[in-house]
Design an enzyme around this catalytic site. Structure first.
Site, PDB file in Angstrom:
ATOM      1  N   CYS A   1       0.797  -1.332   0.039  1.00  0.00           N
ATOM      2  CA  CYS A   1       0.014   0.124  -0.123  1.00  0.00           C
ATOM      3  C   CYS A   1       0.792   1.199   0.197  1.00  0.00           C
ATOM      4  O   CYS A   1       0.698   2.194  -0.681  1.00  0.00           O
ATOM      5  CB  CYS A   1      -1.025  -0.011   1.141  1.00  0.00           C
ATOM      6  SG  CYS A   1      -2.060   1.586   1.301  1.00  0.00           S
TER       7      CYS A   1
ATOM      8  N   HIS B   1     -27.903  20.630   1.258  1.00  0.00           N
ATOM      9  CA  HIS B   1     -28.067  20.947  -0.157  1.00  0.00           C
ATOM     10  C   HIS B   1     -27.308  22.422  -0.255  1.00  0.00           C
ATOM     11  O   HIS B   1     -27.218  22.954   0.596  1.00  0.00           O
ATOM     12  CB  HIS B   1     -29.721  21.441  -0.145  1.00  0.00           C
ATOM     13  CG  HIS B   1     -29.928  21.722  -1.339  1.00  0.00           C
ATOM     14  ND1 HIS B   1     -30.587  21.008  -2.623  1.00  0.00           N
ATOM     15  CD2 HIS B   1     -30.458  22.801  -2.151  1.00  0.00           C
ATOM     16  CE1 HIS B   1     -30.530  21.564  -3.725  1.00  0.00           C
ATOM     17  NE2 HIS B   1     -30.742  22.903  -3.327  1.00  0.00           N
TER      18      HIS B   1
ATOM     19  N   GLU C   1      -7.877   1.561 -12.470  1.00  0.00           N
ATOM     20  CA  GLU C   1      -7.574   2.645 -11.894  1.00  0.00           C
ATOM     21  C   GLU C   1      -6.403   3.363 -12.632  1.00  0.00           C
ATOM     22  O   GLU C   1      -6.064   4.494 -13.026  1.00  0.00           O
ATOM     23  CB  GLU C   1      -7.075   2.663 -10.478  1.00  0.00           C
ATOM     24  CG  GLU C   1      -8.041   2.393  -9.540  1.00  0.00           C
ATOM     25  CD  GLU C   1      -7.961   1.877  -8.129  1.00  0.00           C
ATOM     26  OE1 GLU C   1      -8.608   1.993  -7.261  1.00  0.00           O
ATOM     27  OE2 GLU C   1      -6.701   1.393  -7.857  1.00  0.00           O
TER      28      GLU C   1
ATOM     29  N   LYS D   1      -0.246   5.473  -5.802  1.00  0.00           N
ATOM     30  CA  LYS D   1      -1.250   5.536  -6.973  1.00  0.00           C
ATOM     31  C   LYS D   1      -2.169   6.649  -6.796  1.00  0.00           C
ATOM     32  O   LYS D   1      -2.482   7.409  -7.768  1.00  0.00           O
ATOM     33  CB  LYS D   1      -1.973   4.141  -6.714  1.00  0.00           C
ATOM     34  CG  LYS D   1      -3.393   4.116  -7.903  1.00  0.00           C
ATOM     35  CD  LYS D   1      -4.474   2.933  -7.413  1.00  0.00           C
ATOM     36  CE  LYS D   1      -4.851   3.489  -5.957  1.00  0.00           C
ATOM     37  NZ  LYS D   1      -5.810   2.396  -5.342  1.00  0.00           N
TER      38      LYS D   1
ATOM     39  N   TYR E   1      -9.786  -3.886 -10.219  1.00  0.00           N
ATOM     40  CA  TYR E   1      -9.223  -2.413  -9.595  1.00  0.00           C
ATOM     41  C   TYR E   1      -8.022  -1.833 -10.135  1.00  0.00           C
ATOM     42  O   TYR E   1      -8.128  -0.653 -10.493  1.00  0.00           O
ATOM     43  CB  TYR E   1      -9.069  -2.656  -8.068  1.00  0.00           C
ATOM     44  CG  TYR E   1      -9.972  -2.918  -6.963  1.00  0.00           C
ATOM     45  CD1 TYR E   1     -10.302  -1.761  -6.253  1.00  0.00           C
ATOM     46  CD2 TYR E   1     -10.639  -3.928  -6.961  1.00  0.00           C
ATOM     47  CE1 TYR E   1     -11.114  -1.801  -5.229  1.00  0.00           C
ATOM     48  CE2 TYR E   1     -11.749  -4.050  -5.794  1.00  0.00           C
ATOM     49  CZ  TYR E   1     -11.911  -2.927  -5.050  1.00  0.00           C
ATOM     50  OH  TYR E   1     -12.873  -3.095  -4.069  1.00  0.00           O
TER      51      TYR E   1
ATOM     52  N   CYS F   1      -1.694   1.504  -3.140  1.00  0.00           N
ATOM     53  CA  CYS F   1      -2.536   2.853  -3.044  1.00  0.00           C
ATOM     54  C   CYS F   1      -2.235   4.012  -2.684  1.00  0.00           C
ATOM     55  O   CYS F   1      -2.759   5.130  -3.243  1.00  0.00           O
ATOM     56  CB  CYS F   1      -3.899   2.161  -1.867  1.00  0.00           C
ATOM     57  SG  CYS F   1      -3.072   1.626  -0.369  1.00  0.00           S
TER      58      CYS F   1
ATOM     59  N   GLU G   1     -26.905  14.362  -0.895  1.00  0.00           N
ATOM     60  CA  GLU G   1     -28.152  14.565  -0.528  1.00  0.00           C
ATOM     61  C   GLU G   1     -29.299  13.414  -1.341  1.00  0.00           C
ATOM     62  O   GLU G   1     -30.278  13.089  -0.581  1.00  0.00           O
ATOM     63  CB  GLU G   1     -28.739  15.768  -0.606  1.00  0.00           C
ATOM     64  CG  GLU G   1     -28.933  16.340  -2.125  1.00  0.00           C
ATOM     65  CD  GLU G   1     -29.421  17.653  -2.096  1.00  0.00           C
ATOM     66  OE1 GLU G   1     -30.526  17.962  -1.894  1.00  0.00           O
ATOM     67  OE2 GLU G   1     -28.878  18.731  -2.752  1.00  0.00           O
TER      68      GLU G   1
END
Length: 466
Positions: A49, A443, A190, A57, A186, A54, A448
Site C-alpha cells: 500500500c 443542499h 485505476e 497510486k 481495481y 494505494c 443528498e
C-alpha cells in the site's frame, strides 16, 4: 495468552514476518500490551500500500484529475493557459512522499519497542524462524505471517516478459506516449484512468464483457461508458502475443488486430507471497487460491502460527489487513478477543469517475434476503452544469424489504470514496431506509440524493433538479 516478556524458552513473544500494513499494526499493538516483538521485512517497511500500491497510486490519480479541473475552469470564468504536465516532477515528488511515509512507519515501530530486522524470514517449526541473510534463528511464542501478495501476469503468452506489472509501473522514468493496460479489476481500471488523464494514449483491454467483476452491474455499465469516452476500451478480447517492433511493443489481439504501444501493463491478478516461506515444514496446506487458510481469529492449522492480510486472500484491502492485525494482537496479547467482520466492507475504486461501495449488489442481496427494493438516482452533478462535462453521477440504495435494512449502497461519481466512507458507518450499524429518509439533506450536494430517494426503482420517476 502470551502477555509479558519472553521466557528462557523463547527469544520473543511474537515474531512478525512482513512489514506491511497488517504486520506493522499487529506488532505495535502487541508491543503495547507488553509483548516482546521482532519484525522482519526484506524489502521496505510499509508494504504494498505505502511503497507500490494505494498511496503512490492515489497521488497519481490526483495528478490526472487536474486535467479535468483545468478544462472545467473555463465554464466558471477562469482563463487558464495551456497546462503542461511533467512526469519527472510527479515521480520525484511522489517517491519523496513514499520515502517520508516509510520513515514514519519505521519510526513508529521503533517507538513502540519493536525490534525491526531488515532480512527475509522463513519458518523452521511452530516456534522458530530463520533469518536468511544472517543465518540466525529466533524462537517465538507466536508467529504472525503478514507477507502480502504479488502481481502476476496470467495467462502466460509468448513475449509476456515484455509487459510490466503494478510493481514496475512506479519505476517508469518516462511517461509512455502509448500504453496498453490488460485487466478488468481495481488495478487495471485505476491505472487506465490515470494514464488517460495524464495524456497517454491509453487502451484498456479486458477479456470480459464488463469491467470490475462482482460490482453492481449498472455501476459497471456506467463506468464502461465513461471509460469508452476517455480512452480506447476493448472488451471481450485478450492478448495472443507481444513482440518487439522498432523500439516499441506490438500486441497481437485475439480478434486478429495489432496494437503498437510503448508500454504494456498487465494487471490480471495477484497471488499470496507463500513461495519459500517454509509452510510445508509445519504442515500448513494452502487453499485452492494458493492462500494460507485461517479461522475467524486468523489462526492457521498450527495453533502458534497466525496469518493476516492478502496472504490469506480473505479480502485483499489494506484496511482489512490493518483490522486483522489489530484483532490478532488484541486477541492473543490483550485478552480482548474479537474477529473482523468480512461481510460488510466499504471500498472505493479510484477510477475517474470514482466508485464507492458498501454492502451487496442486487443479485447477492436477493440471494441473501429475498425480496429487495432498489432506489436509484442518475443525475448531472451541479459542477457540470457550467463546465459542460458529460460525466454523470449514479447512486443506488439496496434495501431488504422485510427488515427495511439498507444492505447496499453504490455510488459512481466525484468523491464517491469520501461519500461511501460516511455512509458505511450507518450501513454497518444496521441503518434502515426509514433512517435514511428521516435524515435531513445537505443542499446542494451530490450526497443528498441518498437521503431523498423515495420511490423504488420499479416505479421510480425521473430525478429532478433542486
Amino acid at each position: 495468552m502470551g502477555n509479558g516478556a519472553a521466557t528462557d524458552d523463547f527469544d520473543v513473544d511474537l515474531f512478525v514476518i512482513g512489514g506491511g500494513s497488517g504486520g506493522v499494526r499487529a506488532a505495535r499493538i502487541a508491543s503495547s500490551y507488553g509483548a516482546t516483538v521482532k519484525l522482519a521485512e526484506e524489502y521496505r517497511v510499509g508494504g504494498t500500500c505505502v511503497i507500490r500500491g494505494c498511496v503512490p497510486k492515489k497521488l497519481m490519480v490526483y495528478a490526472g484529475r487536474f486535467a479535468d479541473e483545468f478544462e472545467d475552469a473555463a465554464g466558471f470564468g477562469w482563463s487558464v493557459e495551456s497546462p503542461r504536465f511533467d512526469w519527472a516532477t510527479l515521480k520525484r515528488n511522489r517517491d519523496a512522499e513514499v520515502t517520508r511515509l516509510e520513515g514514519i512507519y519505521t519510526t513508529n515501530l521503533m517507538r513502540a519497542g519493536v525490534d525491526l530486522v531488515a532480512d527475509r524470514a522463513v519458518i523452521e517449526d511452530a516456534h522458530t524462524v530463520r533469518l536468511v541473510r544472517s543465518g540466525k534463528t529466533v524462537r517465538a511464542r507466536f508467529i504472525l505471517i503478514a507477507v502480502g501478495a504479488h502481481p502476476v501476469k496470467e495467462p502466460a503468452i509468448p513475449g509476456g516478459e515484455l509487459g510490466i506489472t503494478s510493481n514496475e509501473v512506479f519505476e517508469l522514468e518516462r511517461q509512455p506516449e502509448r500504453i496498453l493496460i490488460v485487466g478488468g479489476g481495481y488495478i487495471a481500471v485505476e491505472f487506465a484512468g490515470i494514464f488517460a488523464a495524464l495524456g497517454s494514449r491509453t487502451t484498456l483491454l479486458h477479456r470480459g464483457d464488463r469491467l470490475l467483476r462482482g460490482f453492481d452491474d449498472e455501476i459497471r455499465d456506467a463506468l464502461g461508458a465513461a471509460y469508452a469516452r476517455r480512452m480506447d476500451l476493448r472488451l471481450n478480447r485478450t492478448i495472443e502475443r507481444l513482440d518487439r517492433r522498432d523500439g516499441a511493443i506490438l500486441a497481437t489481439l485475439s480478434d486478429g488486430t495489432d496494437l503498437l504501444v510503448d508500454q504494456v501493463l498487465v494487471a490480471t491478478g495477484r497471488r499470496p507471497n507463500v513461495q519459500g516461506l517454509g509452510l510445508e515444514k509445519v504442515g500448513i496446506t494452502l487453499d485452492t487460491a494458493g492462500a494460507i487458510p485461517v479461522d475467524r481469529f486468523s489462526q492457521t492449522a498450527v495453533p502458534t502460527i497466525f496469518a493476516v492480510g492478502d496472504v490469506t486472500n480473505r479480502a485483499a484491502l489494506t484496511p482489512i489487513a490493518i483490522r486483522e492485525g489489530h484483532a490478532f494482537a488484541d486477541t492473543v496479547f490483550g485478552g480482548k478477543p474479537w474477529a473482523v467482520d468480512h461481510d460488510l466492507i466499504a471500498t472505493a475504486v479510484f477510477s475517474t469517475p470514482e466508485i464507492g461501495v458498501i454492502g451487496h449488489n442486487e443479485d447477492v442481496a436477493r440471494a441473501l434476503y429475498g425480496d429487495i427494493d432498489v432506489y436509484e438516482a442518475r443525475f448531472r452533478p451541479m459542477k457540470a452544469t457550467l463546465s459542460g462535462r458529460e460525466d454523470r453521477i449514479l447512486m443506488k440504495v439496496v434495501v431488504a424489504r422485510e427488515s427495511d435494512r439498507v444492505v447496499g449502497v453504490h455510488v459512481l461519481g466525484h468523491d464517491a470514496g469520501e461519500i461511501i466512507q460516511a455512509v458505511a458507518i450507518a450501513v454497518t450499524m444496521g441503518a434502515t431506509k426509514a433512517d435514511f429518509d428521516r435524515t435531513i439533506a445537505v443542499h446542494p450536494t451530490a450526497g443528498e440524493e441518498l437521503v431523498t430517494l423515495r420511490t423504488p426503482l420499479a416505479v421510480k420517476q425521473p430525478v429532478g433538479v433542486g
